[in-house]
Scaffold this active site. Structure first.
Site, PDB file in Angstrom:
ATOM      1  N   GLU A 143      11.631  16.131  14.321  1.00 53.93           N
ATOM      2  CA  GLU A 143      11.955  15.753  12.944  1.00 53.93           C
ATOM      3  C   GLU A 143      11.327  16.780  12.003  1.00 53.93           C
ATOM      4  O   GLU A 143      10.111  16.859  11.906  1.00 53.93           O
ATOM      5  CB  GLU A 143      11.393  14.364  12.632  1.00 53.93           C
ATOM      6  CG  GLU A 143      11.735  13.918  11.227  1.00 53.93           C
ATOM      7  CD  GLU A 143      11.043  12.620  10.818  1.00 53.93           C
ATOM      8  OE1 GLU A 143       9.878  12.401  11.180  1.00 53.93           O
ATOM      9  OE2 GLU A 143      11.688  11.835  10.114  1.00 53.93           O
ATOM     10  N   CYS A 166      14.541   9.773   6.096  1.00 60.24           N
ATOM     11  CA  CYS A 166      14.499   9.477   7.534  1.00 60.24           C
ATOM     12  C   CYS A 166      15.891   9.477   8.140  1.00 60.24           C
ATOM     13  O   CYS A 166      16.065   9.847   9.286  1.00 60.24           O
ATOM     14  CB  CYS A 166      13.796   8.156   7.770  1.00 60.24           C
ATOM     15  SG  CYS A 166      14.551   6.797   6.867  1.00 60.24           S
ATOM     16  N   LYS A 204       0.857  -1.190   0.000  1.00 59.27           N
ATOM     17  CA  LYS A 204       0.000   0.000   0.000  1.00 59.27           C
ATOM     18  C   LYS A 204       0.895   1.242   0.000  1.00 59.27           C
ATOM     19  O   LYS A 204       1.521   1.594   0.985  1.00 59.27           O
ATOM     20  CB  LYS A 204      -0.924   0.049   1.215  1.00 59.27           C
ATOM     21  CG  LYS A 204      -2.081   1.012   0.928  1.00 59.27           C
ATOM     22  CD  LYS A 204      -2.610   1.745   2.132  1.00 59.27           C
ATOM     23  CE  LYS A 204      -1.822   2.933   2.576  1.00 59.27           C
ATOM     24  NZ  LYS A 204      -1.723   4.062   1.629  1.00 59.27           N
ATOM     25  N   GLU A 237       9.393   0.833  10.787  1.00 56.22           N
ATOM     26  CA  GLU A 237      10.522   1.728  10.469  1.00 56.22           C
ATOM     27  C   GLU A 237       9.966   3.138  10.539  1.00 56.22           C
ATOM     28  O   GLU A 237       9.216   3.559   9.658  1.00 56.22           O
ATOM     29  CB  GLU A 237      11.037   1.466   9.052  1.00 56.22           C
ATOM     30  CG  GLU A 237      11.522   0.071   8.782  1.00 56.22           C
ATOM     31  CD  GLU A 237      12.868  -0.213   9.409  1.00 56.22           C
ATOM     32  OE1 GLU A 237      13.524   0.730   9.882  1.00 56.22           O
ATOM     33  OE2 GLU A 237      13.243  -1.384   9.433  1.00 56.22           O
TER      34      GLU A 237
HETATM   35  P1  NAD Z   1       2.828   8.552   7.086  1.00 54.37           P
HETATM   36  O1  NAD Z   1       3.088   7.871   8.369  1.00 54.37           O
HETATM   37  O2  NAD Z   1       1.909   9.703   7.054  1.00 54.37           O
HETATM   38  O3  NAD Z   1       2.269   7.523   5.996  1.00 54.37           O
HETATM   39  C1  NAD Z   1       2.929   6.326   5.684  1.00 54.37           C
HETATM   40  C2  NAD Z   1       1.945   5.334   5.081  1.00 54.37           C
HETATM   41  O4  NAD Z   1       0.954   4.976   6.043  1.00 54.37           O
HETATM   42  C3  NAD Z   1       1.169   5.839   3.885  1.00 54.37           C
HETATM   43  O5  NAD Z   1       1.024   4.776   2.953  1.00 54.37           O
HETATM   44  C4  NAD Z   1      -0.178   6.207   4.486  1.00 54.37           C
HETATM   45  O6  NAD Z   1      -1.236   6.187   3.551  1.00 54.37           O
HETATM   46  C5  NAD Z   1      -0.345   5.112   5.495  1.00 54.37           C
HETATM   47  N1  NAD Z   1      -1.259   5.400   6.604  1.00 54.37           N
HETATM   48  C6  NAD Z   1      -1.557   6.602   7.158  1.00 54.37           C
HETATM   49  N2  NAD Z   1      -2.394   6.432   8.178  1.00 54.37           N
HETATM   50  C7  NAD Z   1      -2.640   5.106   8.284  1.00 54.37           C
HETATM   51  C8  NAD Z   1      -3.398   4.299   9.183  1.00 54.37           C
HETATM   52  N3  NAD Z   1      -4.074   4.829  10.186  1.00 54.37           N
HETATM   53  N4  NAD Z   1      -3.391   2.962   9.014  1.00 54.37           N
HETATM   54  C9  NAD Z   1      -2.693   2.392   8.031  1.00 54.37           C
HETATM   55  N5  NAD Z   1      -1.947   3.103   7.150  1.00 54.37           N
HETATM   56  C10 NAD Z   1      -1.924   4.440   7.282  1.00 54.37           C
HETATM   57  O7  NAD Z   1       4.304   8.941   6.560  1.00 54.37           O
HETATM   58  P2  NAD Z   1       4.703   9.844   5.339  1.00 54.37           P
HETATM   59  O8  NAD Z   1       4.273  11.247   5.655  1.00 54.37           O
HETATM   60  O9  NAD Z   1       4.240   9.207   4.077  1.00 54.37           O
HETATM   61  O10 NAD Z   1       6.318   9.739   5.382  1.00 54.37           O
HETATM   62  C11 NAD Z   1       7.132  10.530   6.202  1.00 54.37           C
HETATM   63  C12 NAD Z   1       7.540   9.822   7.482  1.00 54.37           C
HETATM   64  O11 NAD Z   1       8.087   8.552   7.191  1.00 54.37           O
HETATM   65  C13 NAD Z   1       8.625  10.562   8.248  1.00 54.37           C
HETATM   66  O12 NAD Z   1       8.317  10.579   9.625  1.00 54.37           O
HETATM   67  C14 NAD Z   1       9.866   9.722   8.033  1.00 54.37           C
HETATM   68  O13 NAD Z   1      10.869   9.821   8.997  1.00 54.37           O
HETATM   69  C15 NAD Z   1       9.298   8.363   7.964  1.00 54.37           C
HETATM   70  N6  NAD Z   1      10.207   7.474   7.248  1.00 54.37           N
HETATM   71  C16 NAD Z   1      10.877   6.493   7.953  1.00 54.37           C
HETATM   72  C17 NAD Z   1      11.777   5.680   7.293  1.00 54.37           C
HETATM   73  C18 NAD Z   1      12.532   4.585   8.009  1.00 54.37           C
HETATM   74  O14 NAD Z   1      13.014   3.678   7.366  1.00 54.37           O
HETATM   75  N7  NAD Z   1      12.663   4.603   9.308  1.00 54.37           N
HETATM   76  C19 NAD Z   1      11.998   5.839   5.928  1.00 54.37           C
HETATM   77  C20 NAD Z   1      11.309   6.842   5.268  1.00 54.37           C
HETATM   78  C21 NAD Z   1      10.398   7.652   5.938  1.00 54.37           C
END
Ligand code: NAD
Length: 460
Positions: free
Chosen positions: A362, A265, A158, A231
């Site tokens: 962050e 990240c 997803k 992650e």
């Molecule tokens: P997000 O958490 O808003 O969304 C991530 C995913 O989760 C998307 O596919 C979104 O549609 C889905 N999602 C949102 N709410 C949900 C729910 N309640 N249930 C199930 N799925 C849901 O993150 P983002 O804004 O897309 O990305 C940025 C964040 O990701 C930053 O905090 C960054 O640090 C983190 N990140 C972490 C890593 C890592 O490997 N640790 C890598 C890249 C990004």
């Protein structure tokens, strides 16, 4: 990205705000059908490890062949420059090729404590959900799909709703090289994600994204006791010791901090230098921070826009509050831009400290504060008391001294004289609010398996 009343996802170019295309938001019966295909494919997929390795190799080749066609779409939808989109595709292909050859076996013979021989089987969960964010949408999907498939799972991906087209196109490329149903795309927003996690045929959830969403996924998965790997976010510090090579550190930290407009990240997000070196280091960093900011599709662009309006608001808001409380930009800041997208110039900041959001939280953008420290022990104690623990780096001409400091930092990865050097053969992940579980290498394959012991009564 906008969602129509009918629940269709509209992707918008982050530089021009023009519509890139539309994707369906799948829930209910449409979601069930996607998961059913992955479930039907799983037993045959799990039966033959050599065939899986060969298929992963074929997938790597298919990615290489399709890179030219995928790069412009990834740039248009995500915003990153074409060269960075090409690198992301390369790393995704490399992940498949590397995992295909990973030295992992699904079965081992061990000797139990009373001396009898036992077989331990490392079995796939079944259907795994991979929920991924928008910053490196293709690579972060690949980093889950490749190990999950090697372990014998099938995968439902997803994507973040704003990058649905690029991820679906990438998964289509994989599908051209893999048996039907082995990997499926499920486009949609949070509701789609929630229904995916609740689905009885989804046996494990691997999530990359924000800490807040990670918490809610873990809470939701608790109801069905579905295992999760998370992650999450990070706020990586780089710690320069007094003897660090300042020019080398400035060049490498700027390269890491402004890649993907800082939306990484494991980008260095704050740099701690001994007090007397703050100004000279900030100047060196500013010299390395210059970028041609614009539409990623323009080959002259070396830094694209932020991905969405909210991300710009967060990063620019933190920067603005720091400036209000006395910080100063050495270079960069929010400037007008010819295009209507979400632009923020690469920015180097001095005078902010751990009381400022831009240092403590962050910010996920191209703003890099340089913060002075006087007492290294106090700095390390403060960093370890903070919520995140994804990456960190230590910089010194004395590699032994740097390693000693690195060994005192609570994080999933601590680099020495480099930062954000990802390698898919290494276990990657966080501690504390940065999550748990590991991706990469053999540890990343273990993550997608559960052990079954076969323990026969020894012959008398
Ligand atoms: P997000 O958490 O808003 O969304 C991530 C995913 O989760 C998307 O596919 C979104 O549609 C889905 N999602 C949102 N709410 C949900 C729910 N309640 N249930 C199930 N799925 C849901 O993150 P983002 O804004 O897309 O990305 C940025 C964040 O990701 C930053 O905090 C960054 O640090 C983190 N990140 C972490 C890593 C890592 O490997 N640790 C890598 C890249 C990004």
């Amino acid at each position: 990205m906008t969602v129509t009343d009918e629940g269709t996802l509209i992707s918008r170019n982050p530089a021009t705000l023009a519509e890139v295309g539309r994707s369906p938001s799948l829930t209910g019966g449409a979601l069930d059908a996607v998961i059913a295909r992955a479930r039907a494919a799983q037993p045959a997929w799990a039966a033959d490890l050599p065939a899986r390795r060969a298929a992963l190799r074929a997938a790597a080749e298919a990615i290489t062949a399709a890179t030219g066609e995928l790069v412009p779409l990834l740039t248009a939808e995500q915003g990153k420059p074409l060269a960075e989109a090409g690198q992301e595709l390369w790393v995704a292909g490399h992940a498949f090729a590397t995992l295909a050859g990973t030295d992992w076996e699904p079965e081992e013979r061990i000797t139990a404590s009373l001396g009898r021989p036992v077989t331990v089987q490392h079995r796939p969960y079944g259907v795994v959900a991979a929920i991924v964010p928008w910053n490196f949408p293709v690579y972060l999907a690949a980093a889950k799909i490749a190990p999950a498939l090697l372990a014998g799972n099938t995968v439902v991906v997803k994507p973040a709703e704003s990058v649905s087209l690029a991820v679906a196109a990438f998964v289509d490329v994989l599908r051209s090289a893999l048996p039907e149903g082995v990997v499926e795309t499920l486009t949609g927003g949070p509701e789609t994600g929630r229904q995916l996690i609740d689905h009885p045929d989804v046996r494990m959830v691997s999530f990359t994204g924000s800490t807040a969403v990670g918490r809610s996924i873990m809470a939701q998965a608790a109801a069905t006791l579905t295992p999760v790997a998370l992650e999450l976010g990070g706020n990586d510090p780089a710690v320069l010791l007094p003897d660090a090579d300042l020019d080398d550190a400035a060049a490498r930290l700027a390269a890491g901090a402004f890649l993907n407009a800082g939306q990484m990240c494991i980008a260095p997000k704050r740099i701690y230098v001994p007090d007397p070196l703050v100004e000279v280091f900030a100047e060196a960093l500013a010299a390395q921070a210059q970028r041609t900011v614009g539409d990623g599709a323009d080959p002259a662009t070396t830094m694209g826009p932020l991905h969405n309006a909210r991300q710009l608001e967060i990063a620019a808001g933190m920067l603005g509050r720091a400036l209000d409380s006395g910080a100063r930009t050495v270079t960069g800041g929010v400037r007008g831009h010819a295009l209507p997208g979400h632009f923020l110039d690469p920015t180097v900041l001095v005078g902010a400290d751990d009381g400022d959001d831009i240092v403590r939280q962050e910010q996920f953008g191209p703003v890099l504060p340089v913060v002075g420290y006087r007492d290294l022990d106090a700095l390390l104690a403060m960093l370890n008391a903070q919520e995140f623990g994804l990456g960190a780096s230590v910089w010194s001409a004395d590699s032994g001294a740097a390693a000693a400091v690195a060994g005192r930092i609570d994080a999933g990865t601590v680099w020495i004289n480099q930062h954000n050097a990802l390698d898919v053969a290494l276990p990657f992940g966080g501690v504390k609010a940065s999550g748990f579980g590991r991706e990469g290498g053999v540890a990343g394959v273990w993550e997608f398996t559960t052990a079954r012991v076969l323990d026969p009564r020894p012959a008398q």
